[in-house]
Motif scaffolding. Structure first.
Motif, PDB file in Angstrom:
ATOM      1  N   GLN A   1       6.921  13.676  -9.047  1.00  0.00           N
ATOM      2  CA  GLN A   1       8.174  13.079  -8.606  1.00  0.00           C
ATOM      3  C   GLN A   1       7.977  12.229  -7.340  1.00  0.00           C
ATOM      4  N   ASP A   2       7.181  12.728  -6.391  1.00  0.00           N
ATOM      5  CA  ASP A   2       6.921  11.982  -5.154  1.00  0.00           C
ATOM      6  C   ASP A   2       6.189  10.676  -5.441  1.00  0.00           C
TER       7      ASP A   2
ATOM      8  N   PHE B   1       0.829  -1.209   0.000  1.00  0.00           N
ATOM      9  CA  PHE B   1       0.000   0.000   0.000  1.00  0.00           C
ATOM     10  C   PHE B   1       0.864   1.260   0.000  1.00  0.00           C
ATOM     11  N   ILE B   2       0.423   2.236  -0.783  1.00  0.00           N
ATOM     12  CA  ILE B   2       0.972   3.586  -0.737  1.00  0.00           C
ATOM     13  C   ILE B   2      -0.179   4.495  -0.329  1.00  0.00           C
ATOM     14  N   MET B   3      -0.096   5.045   0.874  1.00  0.00           N
ATOM     15  CA  MET B   3      -1.188   5.860   1.414  1.00  0.00           C
ATOM     16  C   MET B   3      -1.100   7.284   0.884  1.00  0.00           C
ATOM     17  N   VAL B   4      -2.262   7.822   0.550  1.00  0.00           N
ATOM     18  CA  VAL B   4      -2.345   9.186   0.013  1.00  0.00           C
ATOM     19  C   VAL B   4      -3.319   9.980   0.882  1.00  0.00           C
ATOM     20  N   SER B   5      -2.883  11.155   1.357  1.00  0.00           N
ATOM     21  CA  SER B   5      -3.768  11.934   2.225  1.00  0.00           C
ATOM     22  C   SER B   5      -3.437  13.421   2.175  1.00  0.00           C
TER      23      SER B   5
ATOM     24  N   LYS C   1       4.611   1.319   4.498  1.00  0.00           N
ATOM     25  CA  LYS C   1       5.837   2.098   4.624  1.00  0.00           C
ATOM     26  C   LYS C   1       5.801   3.415   3.860  1.00  0.00           C
ATOM     27  N   GLU C   2       4.919   3.498   2.846  1.00  0.00           N
ATOM     28  CA  GLU C   2       4.900   4.680   1.987  1.00  0.00           C
ATOM     29  C   GLU C   2       3.697   5.571   2.296  1.00  0.00           C
ATOM     30  N   TYR C   3       3.963   6.880   2.338  1.00  0.00           N
ATOM     31  CA  TYR C   3       2.937   7.848   2.717  1.00  0.00           C
ATOM     32  C   TYR C   3       3.219   9.124   1.939  1.00  0.00           C
ATOM     33  N   ILE C   4       2.310   9.554   1.022  1.00  0.00           N
ATOM     34  CA  ILE C   4       2.515  10.789   0.264  1.00  0.00           C
ATOM     35  C   ILE C   4       1.316  11.713   0.475  1.00  0.00           C
ATOM     36  N   LEU C   5       1.591  12.984   0.329  1.00  0.00           N
ATOM     37  CA  LEU C   5       0.581  14.018   0.613  1.00  0.00           C
ATOM     38  C   LEU C   5      -0.078  14.508  -0.665  1.00  0.00           C
ATOM     39  N   LYS C   6      -1.355  14.915  -0.501  1.00  0.00           N
ATOM     40  CA  LYS C   6      -2.096  15.586  -1.575  1.00  0.00           C
ATOM     41  C   LYS C   6      -2.028  17.097  -1.354  1.00  0.00           C
ATOM     42  N   PRO C   7      -1.973  17.826  -2.446  1.00  0.00           N
ATOM     43  CA  PRO C   7      -1.799  17.406  -3.839  1.00  0.00           C
ATOM     44  C   PRO C   7      -0.394  16.839  -4.031  1.00  0.00           C
ATOM     45  N   SER C   8      -0.297  15.703  -4.717  1.00  0.00           N
ATOM     46  CA  SER C   8       0.967  14.985  -4.833  1.00  0.00           C
ATOM     47  C   SER C   8       1.754  15.449  -6.051  1.00  0.00           C
ATOM     48  N   ARG C   9       3.058  15.633  -5.812  1.00  0.00           N
ATOM     49  CA  ARG C   9       3.929  15.938  -6.938  1.00  0.00           C
ATOM     50  C   ARG C   9       4.209  14.654  -7.718  1.00  0.00           C
TER      51      ARG C   9
ATOM     52  N   GLN D   1       8.490   3.549  -7.257  1.00  0.00           N
ATOM     53  CA  GLN D   1       9.741   2.866  -7.573  1.00  0.00           C
ATOM     54  C   GLN D   1      10.269   2.083  -6.373  1.00  0.00           C
ATOM     55  N   ARG D   2      10.176   2.673  -5.182  1.00  0.00           N
ATOM     56  CA  ARG D   2      10.666   1.996  -3.977  1.00  0.00           C
ATOM     57  C   ARG D   2       9.884   0.712  -3.699  1.00  0.00           C
ATOM     58  N   VAL D   3       8.557   0.811  -3.808  1.00  0.00           N
ATOM     59  CA  VAL D   3       7.717  -0.366  -3.547  1.00  0.00           C
ATOM     60  C   VAL D   3       7.921  -1.418  -4.646  1.00  0.00           C
ATOM     61  N   SER D   4       8.018  -0.965  -5.900  1.00  0.00           N
ATOM     62  CA  SER D   4       8.215  -1.896  -7.017  1.00  0.00           C
ATOM     63  C   SER D   4       9.532  -2.651  -6.868  1.00  0.00           C
TER      64      SER D   4
END
Length: 529
Positions: free
Chosen positions: A110-111, A79-83, A100-108, A117-120
């Protein structure tokens, strides 16, 4: 190809993520979009994606709840969480689910791609490791299966010097301290003269399946079937006192006879049992004791099994002197040495004659046993020989010796012809196969199958003719090719490693240094400069 599922209650966010991911690489694809947690749970079960981009804040079942629910049945999904909420509590709750992965909205962009890439990479690494483990397991199982037959065969022909109980302990993962041999014989019922080949083969397969599941303080290794007899080697996992041996062997025998009684075979089973030995080189004695016990059984049809050795059957002479003569004779036959074989046979005959109380019937049985060993040897070496040794008991023991010697002469001459033509051609064919397939995961079994020789004999031929083992020759070819490729500076050492058949650059480096005295880097530096 990694499958991606996008979960977000905002359609524009879903469409944007889908476009970014699908345009990023050919190795990933978005297989679906879900507008809420409930739909995400359904689609995860149906499509089983590799990665889910999961929005946290959604109406109804939110992202955290959806992750918990999916994790119950689909442990391998990442899972890659988006919030839009940059709060520790959210991050803490999803981390407890292994996210392990957590990215913010609005997401760039690159992020998003860096996180993907890390999860893959993590998934690819785990899959590669799993494939390598499965590959090694399959190779090990195949090698062990071949080794079992070949090792039991070599034990019968002569004492083994290239493997110890300690090495078998490491291979099998249990401590082996001693071993003994049973010799099982399938006999036709009294009203039937001969067993059909199919009946024998079905019995062998039945025996193989039955013994595979029998592991009571013992490892069981099944030998090849010759005529209607099968040798079985039992490796004991604990120190075997005679009382323990008797109890264990009795339990095995009872089990075999009971299961055979329930089977559909219209035949009779007899079992000769040799004594246990704590030295692997003495297991050849256990086989001869089992042979003597089986021969004794044939004179007492009411008995189903018999223990050999000093405390068991008193049958044919099986002294250490006779065993050594038999071993030397079989070695001479393998080499096709006519003079040596005839000389040793004369010694064998003299040993029988010198044995006190030797009778014509005992001489015949001793010859029968010897030529069964020769028949096994020819079979294991892959040599087809149409002749068979048939001798009638005679009051003139010398007549039986003369007939035995005549048969042995024809066997040696046949082996000489085979070695000079067939074996030589097969070795050349084997070398060509290795030279064309060295870059693959090539095995002795594959090459032996290609040239129609037994792996055991192909290995011995290599050693006899070239002074090196199959593995040594394969390694020599690979290192030679690696040296040639190192001249091309555009090729990396890692690339060269894979191109010559090695999967581990570190192992390749160790092998290369062992054979050249230099590491690949040092060799390239000296060669290129």
């Amino acid at each position: 190809m990694l499958k991606i599922l996008i979960v977000d209650d905002e359609i524009l966010e879903r469409r944007a993520l889908t476009k970014i991911i699908n345009n990023s690489s050919e190795n990933v694809t978005v297989i679906g979009e879900a507008p809420n947690g409930r739909k995400a749970i359904e689609m995860a079960g149906e499509h089983k994606p590799d990665i889910i981009f999961m929005d946290i804040k959604m109406p109804g079942i939110d992202g955290v709840q959806a992750v918990k629910e999916i994790k119950r049945t689909e442990q391998n999904i990442r899972f890659i969480m988006v919030s839009a909420f940059n709060t520790f509590e959210y991050a803490k709750e999803v981390m407890q689910q292994g996210v392990k992965e957590y990215i913010l909205k609005p997401s760039r962009k690159q992020d998003i791609l860096e996180s993907l890439q890390r999860v893959s990479s993590e998934i690819s690494g785990e899959r590669k490791q799993l494939e390598e483990q499965q590959y090694l397991k399959q190779n090990l199982e195949r090698a062990v299966s071949i080794a079992q037959k070949e090792w039991v065969s070599s034990l019968i022909l002569n004492p083994v010097h290239d493997i110890t109980f300690d090495e078998w302990s490491q291979l099998l993962g249990v401590e082996i301290t001693s071993g003994y041999i049973m010799l099982l014989s399938l006999l036709p019922p009294s009203e039937k003269g001969e067993l059909l080949p199919l009946e024998k083969q079905n019995w062998y397969l039945w025996l193989k399946d039955l013994l595979k599941s029998y592991h009571k303080n013992q490892e069981v290794l099944l030998g090849p079937m010759t005529e209607s007899q099968v040798p079985v080697l039992f490796l004991c996992k604990q120190t075997t006192e005679k009382t323990h041996f008797k109890i264990n062997a009795q339990a095995v025998t009872d089990h075999l006879l009971a299961q055979f009684q329930k089977s559909h075979f219209l035949a009779e089973l007899r079992i000769g049992i040799g004594l246990p030995y704590s030295n692997v080189h003495e297991l050849n004695k256990s086989y001869h004791e089992a042979v003597a016990a089986l021969n004794q059984l044939l004179k007492t049809p009411h008995r189903k099994y018999l223990f050999g050795g000093k405390q068991g059957a008193i049958g044919l002479p099986t002294t250490s002197d006779l065993l050594q003569v038999e071993k030397k004779l079989l070695d001479a036959l393998r080499q096709g040495d006519l003079n040596k074989a005839m000389f040793i046979f004369d010694s064998f005959s003299a040993n029988l004659m010198d044995h006190e109380g030797m009778k014509a019937s005992m001489v015949k049985k001793s010859f029968d046993e010897l030529f069964i060993l020769i028949s096994r040897m020819l079979h294991d070496l892959g040599i087809r020989y149409e002749g068979s040794f048939q001798i009638k008991e005679s009051k003139e023991i010398k007549d039986m010796f003369d007939k035995g010697k005549s048969y042995l002469l024809s066997v040696v001459q046949h082996i000489q012809v085979w070695r000079s033509s067939h074996a030589k051609g097969m070795l050349h064919k084997a070398k060509e196969y290795i030279e064309h397939h060295y870059a693959n995961s090539i095995t002795l079994e594959q090459v032996a199958d290609y040239v129609e020789l037994s792996p055991y004999y192909l290995s011995k031929l290599f050693k006899d003719r070239f002074g090196m083992t199959f593995i040594d020759y394969l390694t020599e070819i690979r290192i030679k090719q690696a040296k040639i490729e190192m001249v091309d500076a555009s090729k990396s050492l890692k690339e060269i490693c894979y191109s010559v058949g090695y999967k581990d650059p570190n192992y390749f480096s160790r092998v290369f240094k062992k054979h050249t005295g230099l590491s690949p880097t040092e060799f390239r530096r000296e060669t290129v400069s």
